[in-house]
Scaffold this active site. Sequence first.
Site, PDB file in Angstrom:
ATOM      1  N   LYS A   1      40.806  47.959  49.236  1.00 12.74           N
ATOM      2  CA  LYS A   1      39.829  48.054  48.150  1.00 12.74           C
ATOM      3  C   LYS A   1      38.407  47.950  48.703  1.00 12.74           C
ATOM      4  CE  LYS A   1      39.221  45.774  43.601  1.00 12.74           C
ATOM      5  NZ  LYS A   1      39.764  44.659  42.773  1.00 12.74           N
TER       6      LYS A   1
ATOM      7  N   SER B   1      41.366  46.379  38.597  1.00 12.78           N
ATOM      8  CA  SER B   1      40.310  47.153  39.228  1.00 12.78           C
ATOM      9  C   SER B   1      40.663  47.673  40.624  1.00 12.78           C
ATOM     10  CB  SER B   1      39.048  46.295  39.338  1.00 12.78           C
ATOM     11  OG  SER B   1      39.289  45.141  40.141  1.00 12.78           O
TER      12      SER B   1
ATOM     13  N   SER C   1      43.819  42.299  38.285  1.00 11.47           N
ATOM     14  CA  SER C   1      43.378  43.512  38.978  1.00 11.47           C
ATOM     15  C   SER C   1      44.241  43.955  40.151  1.00 11.47           C
ATOM     16  CB  SER C   1      41.927  43.343  39.458  1.00 11.47           C
ATOM     17  OG  SER C   1      41.042  43.408  38.372  1.00 11.47           O
TER      18      SER C   1
END
Length: 470
Positions: free
Chosen positions: A80, A155, A179
């Site tokens: 990420k 996310s 997330s």
Amino acid sequence: MSDFLQLDLVGVADAIAQKRFSAQEIVAWSLQRLESIGRNLNAIFRIDHEDAMVRARSLDDLQSRRGTCGPLHGVPLAHKDLFGIVGRECHAGSLILRGQVAARNAWVIDELNAAGQVNLGSLHMAEFAVSPTGFNAHYGHGRNPWSPMHVCGGSSSGSGIAVASRLVFGSLGTDTGGSIRHPAAMCGVTGLKTTFRRVSVAGVVSLSSSLDCVGPLAQSARDCARLLTHISRPNPDDGLCTGVANQDYENGLDGDLRGLRVGVPEHYYRDNLDPEVAAALQTSLEVLRARGATLITVAVPDMALINAMMQLIMSVEAAALHRKWIESRPQDYAEQVRLRIEAGFAYSAVRYVEALALRVRLTEEYLQTSFASCDLIHVPTIPVQTPTIAATTEGDLQAILQTIGRITHATRGVNYLGLPAISVPAGISSEGMPLSFQLIGRPFDEALLLKTADAFQRETDWHRRRPPIQ
């Protein structure tokens, strides 16, 4: 090379160690898939072609000289875009941090490098990690590989897409209210939210320092166990990181659940369940029972209060972090993101301190109520089917917020309580989208969560299913 599609993270590491293929071969294959499929699904922000191949060659040379390999030797991973990589941009899916170059690696990146990873680049994410769907107005929405019209979860959206599409064999994400678990559930992979501060967050862009957790997404529980083993060493320079010694999380994966007590809540977590989600949950419980587990009905405390305290803390901490940018550069936020952050300005310091102070008592109450007669709790990851991108971005704002609220119904409270939780693939819906369940454990009981998920995956193949986009 099509055989590579059959492998998971542990399988790739074992194959390289046995010299069935080289790090360069598997890395070149992954880079090509990132460049084609990854870009089509909007899974990536940056691909480090040259650095990755240099790293792969050096690992192959090292193996030739020494004959031994690290536990992640040559395995292609990507993470990420909020983990610092020295000399590389890390903008956390935002315009605000665009052009910001990390001065040092995040702690967990150094740990994975020491274990032998080949880091291929940075993965798409929601702006500043503020979305459970993968919403990003600046760089486009992540596309679910099972159906590009559906959300991929957020996310850690690129992480879910990349692992599900077999672009890489594992990824690190962060989880503030679900997330890691949302993209794992929606993309059909395994995702582990760790106990609060079990893994150091040094060098990771924060959303809410009292809630943020780092954890792995991968195909299987065994893959996640290997990754967790090598990111959970206590960081002596991170005063917020726990001093709990790391362990080999693969050691306990024996498939035997005899004596395990699985708690099944009657209320809240199973309120307003989609029928297909409910059926997948029931089937997964039967698999666990067949493996030796005992199913026990349990109660849950006042989740409305727990969720309200979580929302208050996240809002206030995000607002404090973003205040100077909200004041000076409001136009550089997506409206949906800015409004969610600005909500934190409405709370008083007194209410914030109260929310922090209540945390210990409410966690103890949750453990004494829900864990009184069981070892872990079985709940949905998301109680609804994966929505379309249109359903979460178009039309009435209140309807959009209600959809988002349903997605986070079973995840956000876990972050306030600081407990570990894992999302496990458990089926495919009539619409062809992944279904899942979630296991919640006591603090620092990641080993039991991984053992239980692994036992389920020995009996099922949902975690091996691949989306139609290949």
